[in-house]
Scaffold this motif. Structure first.
Motif, PDB file in Angstrom:
ATOM      1  N   UNK A 176       0.822  -1.210   0.000  1.00 32.69           N
ATOM      2  CA  UNK A 176       0.000   0.000   0.000  1.00 32.69           C
ATOM      3  C   UNK A 176       0.858   1.262   0.000  1.00 32.69           C
ATOM      4  N   UNK A 177       1.949   1.232   0.731  1.00 33.63           N
ATOM      5  CA  UNK A 177       2.819   2.398   0.786  1.00 33.63           C
ATOM      6  C   UNK A 177       3.625   2.588  -0.500  1.00 33.63           C
ATOM      7  N   UNK A 178       3.742   1.536  -1.292  1.00 30.19           N
ATOM      8  CA  UNK A 178       4.530   1.630  -2.534  1.00 30.19           C
ATOM      9  C   UNK A 178       3.737   2.201  -3.704  1.00 30.19           C
ATOM     10  N   UNK A 179       2.416   2.334  -3.558  1.00 25.44           N
ATOM     11  CA  UNK A 179       1.584   2.813  -4.658  1.00 25.44           C
ATOM     12  C   UNK A 179       1.853   4.296  -4.939  1.00 25.44           C
ATOM     13  N   UNK A 180       1.742   4.711  -6.198  1.00 30.91           N
ATOM     14  CA  UNK A 180       1.929   6.130  -6.521  1.00 30.91           C
ATOM     15  C   UNK A 180       0.907   7.002  -5.790  1.00 30.91           C
ATOM     16  N   UNK A 186      -7.716   0.971  -1.919  1.00 28.16           N
ATOM     17  CA  UNK A 186      -8.746   0.391  -1.061  1.00 28.16           C
ATOM     18  C   UNK A 186      -8.133  -0.826  -0.373  1.00 28.16           C
ATOM     19  N   UNK A 187      -8.279  -0.931   0.916  1.00 31.57           N
ATOM     20  CA  UNK A 187      -7.851  -2.126   1.633  1.00 31.57           C
ATOM     21  C   UNK A 187      -9.075  -2.771   2.243  1.00 31.57           C
ATOM     22  N   UNK A 188      -9.363  -4.004   1.830  1.00 32.77           N
ATOM     23  CA  UNK A 188     -10.446  -4.773   2.417  1.00 32.77           C
ATOM     24  C   UNK A 188      -9.863  -6.067   2.924  1.00 32.77           C
ATOM     25  N   UNK A 189      -9.796  -6.228   4.236  1.00 33.73           N
ATOM     26  CA  UNK A 189      -9.087  -7.385   4.780  1.00 33.73           C
ATOM     27  C   UNK A 189      -9.752  -7.905   6.036  1.00 33.73           C
ATOM     28  N   UNK A 190      -9.671  -9.214   6.199  1.00 32.97           N
ATOM     29  CA  UNK A 190     -10.040  -9.852   7.459  1.00 32.97           C
ATOM     30  C   UNK A 190      -8.720 -10.074   8.190  1.00 32.97           C
ATOM     31  N   UNK A 191      -8.320  -9.085   8.992  1.00 30.15           N
ATOM     32  CA  UNK A 191      -6.988  -9.143   9.604  1.00 30.15           C
ATOM     33  C   UNK A 191      -7.006  -9.782  10.988  1.00 30.15           C
ATOM     34  N   UNK A 192      -8.188 -10.240  11.452  1.00 37.72           N
ATOM     35  CA  UNK A 192      -8.275 -10.920  12.742  1.00 37.72           C
ATOM     36  C   UNK A 192      -7.522 -10.166  13.828  1.00 37.72           C
ATOM     37  N   UNK A 193      -7.749  -8.864  13.863  1.00 36.64           N
ATOM     38  CA  UNK A 193      -7.089  -7.999  14.841  1.00 36.64           C
ATOM     39  C   UNK A 193      -8.144  -7.165  15.543  1.00 36.64           C
ATOM     40  N   UNK A 230       0.867   6.381   8.823  1.00 37.01           N
ATOM     41  CA  UNK A 230       0.829   6.579   7.363  1.00 37.01           C
ATOM     42  C   UNK A 230      -0.281   7.511   6.921  1.00 37.01           C
ATOM     43  N   UNK A 231      -1.260   7.754   7.782  1.00 39.09           N
ATOM     44  CA  UNK A 231      -2.407   8.556   7.371  1.00 39.09           C
ATOM     45  C   UNK A 231      -3.286   7.854   6.372  1.00 39.09           C
ATOM     46  N   UNK A 232      -3.211   6.523   6.352  1.00 38.02           N
ATOM     47  CA  UNK A 232      -3.945   5.753   5.341  1.00 38.02           C
ATOM     48  C   UNK A 232      -5.446   5.816   5.557  1.00 38.02           C
ATOM     49  N   UNK A 233      -5.893   5.771   6.807  1.00 38.64           N
ATOM     50  CA  UNK A 233      -7.314   5.687   7.099  1.00 38.64           C
ATOM     51  C   UNK A 233      -8.073   6.960   6.763  1.00 38.64           C
TER      52      UNK A 233
END
Length: 233
Positions: A176-180, A186-193, A230-233
């Protein structure tokens, strides 16, 4: 990174969806754990039922085909699915497998600029694509990413699952951090966290919606810190 437009979240047991406005496209983006459904035709039924423009699926149980880390399934008149099948390895199993569905309303396979896959050790635990195209005269550049961590456990599997999730989490975050900067991720994940609440009792409601009870797990704290850094959210 901030969303490209206003969003509305719809969270129910086992799934979540988000509507985003990107280049005049009002996209319904969904996430769903299929619970090792193992059959591509059953995945198609889920896609029809949830009616999303981009649907990120985890736990599909799909196997890698001919040793490839991914394959594309075309659904005439509906769209296409990029499957990330599982293979044999110490950190993957038949309960893994992920997929990304893109609706024919906005997308076609020719728009795929690149397909991203995690390390072979966790094949089937995630995947991503980058889509570039034009809609109503406006260019768009999107990158949906899906991920699926192993669930918490005890005993001999605990060490294996923790290693699985370390590799998967590192891949998702680095990808995700490598994208231009011009790409909308979009991140859609079942991260069990578990985010839950902090030990002091303050709520992390912004990250968990209505599911903000209990104490955060160490994995949840790690992801929360990554989102804040990262400020991703």
């Amino acid at each position: 990174r901030q969303p490209a437009g206003p969003g509305v979240r719809d969270c129910r047991r086992g799934k979540a969806s988000l509507s985003l406005l990107v280049a005049f496209m009002l996209l319904r983006v969904g996430v769903y754990n299929t619970l090792s459904i193992s059959r591509e035709y059953r995945v198609e039924h889920i896609i029809d039922e949830l009616n999303c423009d981009i649907l990120l699926l985890t736990g599909t149980g799909t196997r890698a085909q001919n040793g490839c880390s991914h394959h594309i399934q075309r659904l005439p008149g509906t769209g296409f699915i990029v499957h990330f099948g599982h293979s044999r390895g110490p950190y993957t199993n038949r309960h893994a497998g992920c997929a990304i569905f893109c609706s024919a309303k906005y997308f076609n396979p020719r728009m795929i600029q690149r397909i991203f896959t995690p390390p072979a050790a966790v094949q089937g635990r995630g995947g991503g694509i980058r889509l570039k195209g034009k809609y109503k005269g406006e260019n768009f550049d999107l990158s949906p990413t899906v991920g699926y961590n192993a669930p918490p456990t005890t005993g001999i599997l605990k060490v294996i699952y923790e290693k699985t999730n370390d590799i998967t989490n590192n891949w998702m975050q680095e990808h995700l951090q490598s994208l231009p900067a011009r790409t909308t991720p979009f991140l859609g994940a079942d991260i069990n966290s578990k985010f839950g609440t902090t030990k002091s009792g303050s709520s992390w409601e912004a990250g968990t919606g209505s599911f903000n009870t209990g104490v955060a797990s160490s994995a949840g704290e790690t992801w929360e810190q990554w989102f804040l850094t990262t400020g991703f959210g």
